[in-house]
Design a protein around this motif. Structure first.
Motif, short mmCIF file in Angstrom:
data_model
loop_
_atom_site.label_atom_id
_atom_site.label_comp_id
_atom_site.label_asym_id
_atom_site.label_seq_id
_atom_site.Cartn_x
_atom_site.Cartn_y
_atom_site.Cartn_z
N LEU A 23 0.90 -1.20 0.02
CA LEU A 23 0.07 0.05 0.09
C LEU A 23 0.89 1.24 0.06
CD1 LEU A 23 -2.90 -1.08 2.52
CD2 LEU A 23 -3.01 -0.62 -0.04
N VAL A 24 1.99 1.28 0.88
CA VAL A 24 2.81 2.27 0.98
C VAL A 24 3.66 2.60 -0.75
CG1 VAL A 24 5.11 3.20 1.69
CG2 VAL A 24 3.27 2.47 3.21
N ARG A 27 0.97 3.93 -3.08
CA ARG A 27 0.84 5.28 -2.69
C ARG A 27 1.87 6.21 -3.53
NH1 ARG A 27 1.07 8.89 2.40
NH2 ARG A 27 -0.11 10.59 1.96
N CYS A 28 3.14 5.83 -3.35
CA CYS A 28 4.34 6.36 -3.93
C CYS A 28 3.94 6.51 -5.51
CB CYS A 28 5.69 5.78 -3.65
SG CYS A 28 6.24 5.94 -1.97
N TYR A 29 3.77 5.27 -6.12
CA TYR A 29 3.27 5.21 -7.65
C TYR A 29 2.07 6.04 -7.95
CZ TYR A 29 2.32 3.22 -12.07
OH TYR A 29 2.20 3.15 -13.61
N ILE A 30 1.03 6.31 -7.28
CA ILE A 30 -0.12 7.33 -7.54
C ILE A 30 0.54 8.62 -7.45
CG2 ILE A 30 -2.11 8.29 -6.77
CD1 ILE A 30 -2.88 5.15 -6.01
N GLY A 31 1.43 8.84 -6.41
CA GLY A 31 1.95 10.21 -6.33
C GLY A 31 3.00 10.48 -7.56
N ASN A 41 6.26 13.75 -3.00
CA ASN A 41 6.47 12.44 -3.47
C ASN A 41 7.79 11.69 -3.00
OD1 ASN A 41 5.26 10.14 -4.74
ND2 ASN A 41 6.53 10.39 -6.29
N ARG A 44 7.19 10.59 0.30
CA ARG A 44 6.51 9.42 0.18
C ARG A 44 7.53 8.38 0.19
NH1 ARG A 44 1.00 10.42 -3.09
NH2 ARG A 44 -0.01 11.83 -1.69
#
Length: 70
Positions: A23-24, A27-31, A41, A44
Motif C-alpha cells: 500500500l505504501v 501510494r508512491c506510484y500514484i504520487g 513524493n 513518500r
C-alpha cells in the motif's frame, strides 16, 4: 499446539506487513503519476524506503531468534 499457533501468528503478521508495504508503494506510484510537488513524493518514497528497511531488519531478527530458540 502452541508451536502451530505461533506459526500462524507470524504468518499473519508477515502478511499484514507485506500488505502495508505494498500500500505504501502504491501510494508512491500514484504520487508519481499525479502532478503533486516533487518534495511530497520524495518524502513518500523515503517513508517507503524506511518502512521496507525496518521490515528487513525486523524479519532478520525474528529469523535469527527463531533459529537460535529451536
Amino acid at each position: 499446539m502452541h508451536h502451530n499457533r505461533s506459526y500462524y501468528v507470524f504468518t499473519g503478521l508477515h502478511l499484514a506487513h507485506i500488505i502495508a508495504g505494498v500500500l505504501v508503494l502504491v501510494r508512491c506510484y500514484i504520487g508519481a503519476l499525479k502532478n503533486i510537488p516533487l518534495d511530497n513524493n520524495i518524502f513518500r518514497m523515503e517513508l517507503a524506503s524506511i518502512f521496507w528497511h525496518f521490515l528487513d531488519l525486523l524479519w532478520i531478527y525474528i529469523y535469527v531468534f527463531l533459529l537460535l530458540n529451536q
